[in-house]
Design an enzyme around this catalytic site. Structure first.
Site, PDB file in Angstrom:
ATOM      1  N   HIS A 204      16.607  22.718  18.734  1.00 20.86           N
ATOM      2  CA  HIS A 204      15.900  21.867  18.294  1.00 20.86           C
ATOM      3  C   HIS A 204      14.926  21.127  19.177  1.00 20.86           C
ATOM      4  CE1 HIS A 204      17.878  18.679  21.295  1.00 20.86           C
ATOM      5  NE2 HIS A 204      17.532  18.099  20.798  1.00 20.86           N
TER       6      HIS A 204
HETATM    7  C1  UD1 Z   1      16.239  13.750  18.843  1.00 20.15           C
HETATM    8  C2  UD1 Z   1      15.443  12.662  20.747  1.00 20.15           C
HETATM    9  C3  UD1 Z   1      16.151  14.283  21.373  1.00 20.15           C
HETATM   10  C4  UD1 Z   1      16.905  14.086  21.371  1.00 20.15           C
HETATM   11  C5  UD1 Z   1      18.254  14.966  20.238  1.00 20.15           C
HETATM   12  C6  UD1 Z   1      19.193  15.096  20.434  1.00 20.15           C
HETATM   13  C7  UD1 Z   1      13.302  11.621  19.694  1.00 20.15           C
HETATM   14  C8  UD1 Z   1      12.850  11.572  20.297  1.00 20.15           C
HETATM   15  N1  UD1 Z   1      14.147  12.907  20.027  1.00 20.15           N
HETATM   16  O1  UD1 Z   1      15.587  14.722  18.805  1.00 20.15           O
HETATM   17  O2  UD1 Z   1      15.891  13.596  22.910  1.00 20.15           O
HETATM   18  O3  UD1 Z   1      17.626  15.477  22.084  1.00 20.15           O
HETATM   19  O4  UD1 Z   1      17.726  13.332  18.849  1.00 20.15           O
HETATM   20  O5  UD1 Z   1      19.625  15.415  18.783  1.00 20.15           O
HETATM   21  O6  UD1 Z   1      14.052  10.781  19.811  1.00 20.15           O
HETATM   22  N2  UD1 Z   1      18.213  14.557  11.022  1.00 20.15           N
HETATM   23  C9  UD1 Z   1      18.759  14.760  10.010  1.00 20.15           C
HETATM   24  N3  UD1 Z   1      20.051  14.017  10.084  1.00 20.15           N
HETATM   25  C10 UD1 Z   1      19.799  13.404  11.256  1.00 20.15           C
HETATM   26  C11 UD1 Z   1      19.426  13.427  11.875  1.00 20.15           C
HETATM   27  C12 UD1 Z   1      17.688  14.111  12.152  1.00 20.15           C
HETATM   28  O7  UD1 Z   1      18.434  16.012   8.566  1.00 20.15           O
HETATM   29  O8  UD1 Z   1      21.330  12.964  11.086  1.00 20.15           O
HETATM   30  C13 UD1 Z   1      16.258  15.525  10.806  1.00 20.15           C
HETATM   31  C14 UD1 Z   1      15.412  14.047  10.946  1.00 20.15           C
HETATM   32  O9  UD1 Z   1      15.333  14.394   9.633  1.00 20.15           O
HETATM   33  C15 UD1 Z   1      14.058  15.209  11.876  1.00 20.15           C
HETATM   34  C16 UD1 Z   1      14.403  16.037  12.164  1.00 20.15           C
HETATM   35  O10 UD1 Z   1      15.993  16.192  12.408  1.00 20.15           O
HETATM   36  O11 UD1 Z   1      13.187  15.823  10.152  1.00 20.15           O
HETATM   37  C17 UD1 Z   1      14.913  15.526  13.590  1.00 20.15           C
HETATM   38  O12 UD1 Z   1      15.199  14.773  14.150  1.00 20.15           O
HETATM   39  P1  UD1 Z   1      14.682  13.148  14.798  1.00 20.15           P
HETATM   40  O13 UD1 Z   1      15.459  11.840  15.383  1.00 20.15           O
HETATM   41  O14 UD1 Z   1      13.218  12.626  14.962  1.00 20.15           O
HETATM   42  O15 UD1 Z   1      14.500  13.576  16.112  1.00 20.15           O
HETATM   43  P2  UD1 Z   1      15.667  14.696  17.657  1.00 20.15           P
HETATM   44  O16 UD1 Z   1      14.918  15.966  16.663  1.00 20.15           O
HETATM   45  O17 UD1 Z   1      16.840  14.710  16.704  1.00 20.15           O
END
Ligand code: UD1
Length: 361
Positions: A204
């Site tokens: 991820h």
């Molecule tokens: C975040 C953390 C990372 C952690 C990870 C665990 C940051 C910079 N990174 O990364 O340290 O290891 O969480 O998962 O904070 N999304 C969904 N549904 C959700 C959550 C996210 O669709 O419930 C999508 C969002 O739209 C986004 C992508 O997933 O486009 C990434 O989510 P984001 O919160 O930016 O960071 P993670 O990659 O989850």
């Protein structure tokens, strides 16, 4: 007990860390206020963790959702500051390394609310990772640094932060060991996808999912592995794969929605090996005696590499992955556990109590 603590969480690994902390606080009668920033919002990325890890509903949910780093972080700042002022806690507790962690730090320090950072001192020394900036900035802002390992303590010391640092152990070890003994059969691979033995994989991190070349290379490697690969697909991975036209249903891959925490632990216990870019999962694999290959250029949990249970190699081929896992499976597992003995949350509580007055002065 005269202690009022606000925990701020927002992303999946933070809910896992919150579980043992809440348990220890609740047993000791600490007044514990939980703020969920809303960074993760899908049921299986958020609510299911609260339900299955027996964490109460958050007192506040900021509902910030997705966005760029700046947008996501910025939309947390004002509500956090307002709640910190209203609630006047003895401590604000920030967890790990996400954008929610950094927003917590920035909001607390300017209004001089005592700030403690749980999982302080982890470093990848890779400045291309957003998490690395979140960790470094939060550590330098905090009044109290709660470190999980000796390595983390050394990093803090090199940065001139030893005076604020306390080695408490790793709270993820507390919850991992407890869940492994109570829920070892929470996941049934034969029922779920009908095949055994299997590898388990998660991918991820932005550096692995945000470019079509890199993601394509990783998916191809996993698809070529010699056993079925249970791929628990984070929303970031699903979105990137779709937009780059990369199929997650090829070769050995068996994609599935993210698992609950008990299912995840149970699947790691049963898997022949783990292939991941997650921080927490590398350590869980170690604790559950399952060999791990980490598809990154470095790790924050260097102890797992030194003990020979984790191969860190961003370019590992399918053959190298299965060779490493095969060899590591036959080795005697290290007796040493550098991540504490499962009582880190209790040490966190004792440290917050002991440092309470000094932080206020
Ligand atoms: C975040 C953390 C990372 C952690 C990870 C665990 C940051 C910079 N990174 O990364 O340290 O290891 O969480 O998962 O904070 N999304 C969904 N549904 C959700 C959550 C996210 O669709 O419930 C999508 C969002 O739209 C986004 C992508 O997933 O486009 C990434 O989510 P984001 O919160 O930016 O960071 P993670 O990659 O989850």
């Amino acid at each position: 007990m005269q202690l009022r603590v606000i925990s701020v969480v927002g992303a999946r690994p933070q809910f896992v860390k919150l579980a043992p902390i809440h348990q220890a606080f609740s047993d000791a009668g600490v007044e514990h206020i939980i703020i969920h920033t809303g960074q993760h919002y899908d049921h299986n990325m958020s609510d299911s963790f609260f339900e299955l890890l027996e964490i109460p509903e958050p007192d506040f949910n900021l509902g910030v959702g997705s966005g760029s780093h700046a947008a996501q972080t910025a939309s947390m700042l004002e509500p956090l500051e307002r709640i910190f002022l209203e609630q006047d806690p003895d401590w604000v507790l920030a967890y790990g390394d996400t954008n929610s962690t950094l927003a917590t730090a920035i909001s607390a320090i300017k209004i001089q609310v005592p700030l403690a950072h749980l999982e302080a001192g982890l470093r990848s020394f890779n400045r291309a990772m957003p998490e690395e900036h979140n960790r470094v900035l939060t550590d330098h802002a905090s009044d109290l640094l709660l470190a999980p390992t000796k390595t983390a303590m050394n990093h803090l010391s090199h940065e001139g932060l030893a005076g604020k640092a306390v080695l408490v152990g790793d709270v993820m070890t507390d919850v991992c060991l407890a869940v492994a003994s109570n829920h070892h059969d929470a996941y049934n691979p034969l029922e779920a996808f009908g095949e055994e033995p299997f590898y388990m994989a998660t991918i991820h991190r932005a550096e692995n999912t945000d470019s079509p070349q890199r993601l394509g290379q990783i998916i191809q490697t996993l698809a070529q592995l010699d056993l079925p690969v249970l791929l628990t697909a984070h929303p970031r991975l699903v979105k990137s794969a779709q937009s780059f036209g990369i199929s997650l249903e090829q070769g050995s891959l068996r994609p599935t929605a993210p698992l609950s925490y008990p299912q995840m632990i149970s699947a790691v216990l049963q898997a022949r090996g783990v292939v991941t870019d997650s921080g927490g999962l590398q350590k869980e694999a170690f604790l559950l005696k399952t060999p791990c290959v980490t598809l990154r250029t470095e790790t924050e949990w260097i102890e797992t590499v030194e003990l020979g249970t984790n191969l860190v190699d961003a370019q590992a081929t399918a053959e190298q992955i299965s060779d490493f896992i095969g060899t590591a499976s036959t080795k005697t597992w290290p007796q040493e556990t550098p991540f504490g003995n499962g009582s880190a949350a209790q040490s966190v509580l004792e440290t917050l109590l002991a440092r309470n007055k000094s932080a206020r002065n």
